[in-house]
Scaffold this motif. Structure first.
Motif, PDB file in Angstrom:
ATOM      1  N   LYS B  36       0.758  -1.161   0.057  1.00 29.41           N
ATOM      2  CA  LYS B  36      -0.148  -0.047   0.235  1.00 29.41           C
ATOM      3  C   LYS B  36       0.887   1.207   0.008  1.00 29.41           C
ATOM      4  O   LYS B  36       2.088   1.292   0.215  1.00 29.41           O
ATOM      5  CB  LYS B  36      -0.969  -0.009   1.139  1.00 29.41           C
ATOM      6  CG  LYS B  36      -0.080  -0.105   2.574  1.00 29.41           C
ATOM      7  CD  LYS B  36      -1.047  -0.006   3.654  1.00 29.41           C
ATOM      8  CE  LYS B  36      -0.350   0.274   4.852  1.00 29.41           C
ATOM      9  NZ  LYS B  36      -1.129   0.171   6.202  1.00 29.41           N
ATOM     10  N   SER B  37       0.264   2.488  -0.363  1.00 28.97           N
ATOM     11  CA  SER B  37       0.906   3.664  -0.436  1.00 28.97           C
ATOM     12  C   SER B  37       1.339   4.122   0.822  1.00 28.97           C
ATOM     13  O   SER B  37       0.634   3.761   1.942  1.00 28.97           O
ATOM     14  CB  SER B  37       0.146   4.835  -1.046  1.00 28.97           C
ATOM     15  OG  SER B  37      -0.338   4.454  -2.203  1.00 28.97           O
ATOM     16  N   GLY B  38       2.411   4.552   1.105  1.00 29.85           N
ATOM     17  CA  GLY B  38       3.074   5.012   2.520  1.00 29.85           C
ATOM     18  C   GLY B  38       3.243   3.581   3.219  1.00 29.85           C
ATOM     19  O   GLY B  38       3.895   3.868   4.501  1.00 29.85           O
ATOM     20  N   SER B  42       9.194   3.016  -0.809  1.00 27.20           N
ATOM     21  CA  SER B  42      10.179   4.011  -1.522  1.00 27.20           C
ATOM     22  C   SER B  42      11.164   3.904  -0.296  1.00 27.20           C
ATOM     23  O   SER B  42      12.571   3.886  -0.838  1.00 27.20           O
ATOM     24  CB  SER B  42       9.528   5.126  -1.564  1.00 27.20           C
ATOM     25  OG  SER B  42       8.744   5.112  -2.799  1.00 27.20           O
ATOM     26  N   GLN B  86      10.123   8.687  -9.300  1.00 29.04           N
ATOM     27  CA  GLN B  86       8.573   8.599  -9.285  1.00 29.04           C
ATOM     28  C   GLN B  86       8.179   9.901 -10.303  1.00 29.04           C
ATOM     29  O   GLN B  86       7.451   9.515 -11.393  1.00 29.04           O
ATOM     30  CB  GLN B  86       7.898   8.783  -8.123  1.00 29.04           C
ATOM     31  CG  GLN B  86       6.386   8.465  -8.216  1.00 29.04           C
ATOM     32  CD  GLN B  86       6.004   8.447  -6.714  1.00 29.04           C
ATOM     33  OE1 GLN B  86       6.671   8.269  -5.724  1.00 29.04           O
ATOM     34  NE2 GLN B  86       4.569   8.391  -6.659  1.00 29.04           N
ATOM     35  N   GLU B 164       7.929   3.375  -8.567  1.00 31.03           N
ATOM     36  CA  GLU B 164       6.366   3.775  -9.204  1.00 31.03           C
ATOM     37  C   GLU B 164       6.384   4.303 -10.424  1.00 31.03           C
ATOM     38  O   GLU B 164       6.121   5.333 -10.661  1.00 31.03           O
ATOM     39  CB  GLU B 164       5.617   4.477  -8.262  1.00 31.03           C
ATOM     40  CG  GLU B 164       5.624   4.138  -6.587  1.00 31.03           C
ATOM     41  CD  GLU B 164       4.563   4.451  -5.810  1.00 31.03           C
ATOM     42  OE1 GLU B 164       3.658   5.211  -6.480  1.00 31.03           O
ATOM     43  OE2 GLU B 164       4.538   3.903  -4.678  1.00 31.03           O
ATOM     44  N   THR B 167       2.854   5.384 -12.150  1.00 27.22           N
ATOM     45  CA  THR B 167       1.960   6.361 -11.145  1.00 27.22           C
ATOM     46  C   THR B 167       1.712   7.752 -12.127  1.00 27.22           C
ATOM     47  O   THR B 167       2.721   8.242 -12.524  1.00 27.22           O
ATOM     48  CB  THR B 167       2.799   6.632  -9.849  1.00 27.22           C
ATOM     49  OG1 THR B 167       2.657   5.301  -9.058  1.00 27.22           O
ATOM     50  CG2 THR B 167       1.677   7.454  -8.970  1.00 27.22           C
ATOM     51  N   SER B 196       5.785  -0.696  -6.770  1.00 25.44           N
ATOM     52  CA  SER B 196       4.718  -0.357  -7.605  1.00 25.44           C
ATOM     53  C   SER B 196       3.408  -0.658  -6.695  1.00 25.44           C
ATOM     54  O   SER B 196       3.442  -1.507  -5.489  1.00 25.44           O
ATOM     55  CB  SER B 196       4.471  -1.297  -8.928  1.00 25.44           C
ATOM     56  OG  SER B 196       3.107  -0.937  -9.511  1.00 25.44           O
ATOM     57  N   HIS B 197       2.227   0.006  -6.780  1.00 24.85           N
ATOM     58  CA  HIS B 197       1.064  -0.737  -6.210  1.00 24.85           C
ATOM     59  C   HIS B 197      -0.075  -0.826  -7.517  1.00 24.85           C
ATOM     60  O   HIS B 197      -1.288  -0.910  -6.944  1.00 24.85           O
ATOM     61  CB  HIS B 197       0.578   0.240  -5.141  1.00 24.85           C
ATOM     62  CG  HIS B 197       0.539   1.725  -5.688  1.00 24.85           C
ATOM     63  ND1 HIS B 197      -0.196   2.232  -6.696  1.00 24.85           N
ATOM     64  CD2 HIS B 197       1.013   2.722  -4.950  1.00 24.85           C
ATOM     65  CE1 HIS B 197      -0.084   3.548  -6.929  1.00 24.85           C
ATOM     66  NE2 HIS B 197       0.702   4.004  -5.892  1.00 24.85           N
TER      67      HIS B 197
END
Lengths: 256, 246
Positions: B36-38, B42, B86, B164, B167, B196-197
Motif C-alpha cells: 500500500k501507499s505509505g 520507497s 517517481q 512507481e 504512477t 509499484s501498487h
C-alpha cells in the motif's frame, strides 16, 4: 518547572543545533574545494549569476545611497560650515560601511533567495537524490560553486557600489548643492585610506560567504513541497540579512 | 548482480517503517515490490541504493555490504545503478540531452561527439527522437519518465531501480512504460527492482513479486504464486479491497 525551562530553552537548543549544522556544511564545502573535479564551469556560471547579473541592482542602489548621503550630510554639515567634508563623508561611509552592507543585502534578496529556492526545489523534486544515485556529491556540485562565486563576486560588486555611490554623491554635492568640485575630491583623497577600502572588501567577502551558505543550507534542508520551498526562501533572506548586520558590527569593531 | 536485505529495521521519529525485513532479489530478473501507499516501499528502495542507511541489519549488493561502506566506496558501488524516480527527477536547468549526458560526463572521459552518440542511442532505446534540445518542462509525464529511464541507462547499469514508474500516467502510457521496462531488462540483462501498487502492471512485467506489509515481506514468489496466495492481506490487496486491522 522543568517544562518551563524546556519551553524556554528549546529555541536556543534549536538555534545552536542549526548553527552547528551550518558549520558542518561549511567544513564539508571547504573540503570539497580542494578535491577534484574542481567544477570550474559551474563556478563561472555562478559568478555570472551572482556578479554580472546583480550589477544593475547594485549600480542603482549604490548611486542613490551616495546621492541621499550627500544631501543628508550637506544639510547637517552646513549648520557649522563643514560642507567641504561632504565628499569625504560620502566616500568613507560608502567604502567602510554602506557599500559592503547595501550590496550584501541587495544580493541576499536577489541571489540568496534564488539559491534557497533552486536547491529547495531540487530537494523536494528528488533531483538531489538523483545526484546521489549518480555518485555525484551535491555539496560539491551545487553548494561549493555558489559559495566560491559569492565570496569572489561580492567584493567586486562592492567596488562598483563604492565607486558609483561616490559618483552619485559628487553629482548631488557638486552639481546640485554647489560644493566646490576641487575641494570635494581633495577631501576624499585626504581622508580615505587604502585600508578603508580593503577592510570594506574583506567584510563584503564575509557577507558573500554568509548569504551563500545560509541560502544553500536552507535550500538543502527543505521539506514539505512548494510550501517548504517558500518557507526556506523566506527564512534564508531573513537569517542572512540579520546575520550580515550582526557580523557587520563585530567585523567593524575588530577592523576599524 | 544480487541484492540482499537481511534483518533490516528502519524507524522515523518512533514510527517503524521496516521491521526486520528480509528480501533477496534474484539477479537478471524483474522483481516487483507491491504494497500500500505509505507502506515503506520507497524507503526500502532507498536502502538498496544507500540513500538511507538501516537502523540495524545489512544491505548487500553483490558481495558488498553497502550499509557498512563509507561515502567514497558507496559512490563506486552506485555506478552500477540506474534509478528512475517517481517524477523522473530530471534536472530542470538542463536540456534533455544534457540530463542524459550528465552521468556520462561525470564518470567517463568520452569526447563530446561520443557522448552525443550515446545520448541518441539511449533516447532511441526508450523510443524518443528529436528531444535532445527540449527542456524537461516541455515534456509530457510519459516522456519525462522515458527520459528519466534513458538517463538511468546512460552508464549501462547492472541494477535498475524503478520507483512507481506508472504512477500518474494514463492506461495507454502505463502499458507503454511496462513494455519498455520488459524490453530494457531483456536488452540489458540487468537486475530490475520495481516499486509499484499497480497490480495489472506488476503481473505484466514481474518475474518475481514481493508483498510488503507492516514493514515485512509477507509473501514472495512468482506472479502466479502471488495471484493464488492464501494470505488474506495479499488476497485483499490484489482484489483491491481495503485492509483493516482488528
Amino acid at each position: 518547572m522543568l517544562r518551563f525551562f524546556e519551553y524556554v530553552g528549546k529555541p536556543f537548543v534549536l538555534l545552536i543545533e542549526a548553527f552547528g549544522k551550518v558549520i558542518l556544511l561549511l567544513v564539508s564545502t571547504i573540503s570539497w574545494m580542494v578535491r577534484p573535479p574542481y567544477r570550474i564551469h559551474e563556478i563561472f556560471k555562478q559568478m555570472e549569476f551572482v556578479g554580472v547579473n546583480s550589477l544593475p541592482v547594485v549600480i542603482i542602489t549604490g548611486a542613490f545611497t551616495g546621492m541621499v548621503l550627500a544631501i543628508q550630510t550637506y544639510y547637517g554639515f552646513k549648520m557649522f560650515g563643514g560642507e567641504s567634508l561632504v565628499g569625504a563623508t560620502v566616500a568613507l561611509s560608502m567604502t567602510r560601511e554602506l557599500g559592503p552592507a547595501i550590496t550584501a543585502l541587495m544580493v541576499t534578496g536577489r541571489v540568496g533567495s534564488a539559491m534557497a529556492a533552486e536547491i529547495g526545489t531540487m530537494r523536494v523534486t528528488e533531483q538531489i537524490d538523483a545526484l546521489y544515485t549518480m555518485s555525484v556529491n551535491p555539496v560539491q556540485y551545487l553548494i561549493m560553486p555558489r559559495v566560491i562565486a559569492s565570496i569572489m563576486m561580492l567584493p567586486v560588486l562592492t567596488i562598483v557600489s563604492d565607486f558609483i555611490g561616490i559618483v552619485g554623491g559628487y553629482f548631488v554635492g557638486v552639481r546640485l548643492l554647489n560644493i566646490n568640485s576641487g575641494i570635494f575630491v581633495a577631501r576624499i583623497i585626504e581622508f580615505v585610506a587604502l585600508s578603508d577600502i580593503v577592510n570594506g572588501l574583506i567584510k563584503s567577502a564575509v557577507f558573500g560567504l554568509i548569504l551563500s551558505l545560509v541560502g544553500c543550507y536552507k535550500g538543502f534542508g527543505t521539506f514539505g513541497g512548494a510550501a517548504g520551498v517558500g518557507r526556506a526562501t523566506t527564512q534564508s533572506v531573513v537569517i542572512s540579512s540579520v546575520s550580515i548586520l550582526i557580523s557587520d558590527y563585530f567585523l567593524t569593531a575588530v577592523m576599524f | 548482480m544480487k541484492i540482499e536485505l537481511l534483518n533490516v529495521c528502519k524507524s522515523f521519529k518512533g514510527q517503524v517503517v521496516l521491521d526486520n525485513l528480509n528480501l533477496t532479489v534474484e539477479p537478471n530478473k524483474i522483481t516487483v515490490i507491491i504494497g500500500k501507499s505509505g507502506g515503506g516501499k520507497s524507503v526500502l528502495l532507498k536502502h538498496v541504493i544507500g540513500l538511507i542507511r538501516p537502523d540495524s541489519g545489512s544491505v548487500f549488493i553483490g558481495d558488498d555490504e553497502i550499509s557498512a561502506l563509507n561515502d567514497k566506496k558507496l559512490n563506486e558501488i552506485r555506478k552500477n545503478f540506474g534509478m528512475l524516480f517517481q517524477d523522473a527527477a530530471l534536472f530542470d536547468s538542463m536540456t534533455v540531452g544534457d540530463n542524459i549526458a550528465f552521468p556520462i560526463r561525470e564518470h567517463t572521459r568520452f569526447s563530446k561527439a561520443e557522448i552525443d552518440v550515446i545520448v541518441k542511442e539511449k533516447l532511441r532505446q526508450v523510443g524518443l527522437k528529436r528531444v535532445t534540445q527540449k527542456m524537461p518542462s516541455e515534456l509530457s509525464g510519459g516522456m519525462r519518465k522515458r527520459v528519466g529511464l534513458a538517463r538511468a541507462l546512460a552508464l549501462d547499469p547492472k541494477i535498475i531501480l524503478f520507483d512507481e514508474p506508472t504512477t500518474g500516467l494514463d492506461p495507454i502510457m502505463c502499458d507503454a512504460i511496462d513494455r519498455l521496462i520488459v524490453k530494457t531488462q531483456r536488452h540489458t540483462n540487468a537486475t530490475c527492482l520495481v516499486i509499484s501498487h499497480d497490480i495489472d502492471s506488476t503481473f505484466k512485467i514481474a518475474h518475481k513479486v514481493a508483498m510488503l506489509y507492516d514493514g515485512k515481506i509477507i509473501e514472495y514468489g512468482s506472479p502466479d504464486k502471488i495471484k493464488w496466495s492464501e494470505n488474506p492481506v495479499v488476497k485483499n490487496f490484489i482484489a483491491g479491497k481495503s485492509i483493516s486491522k482488528h
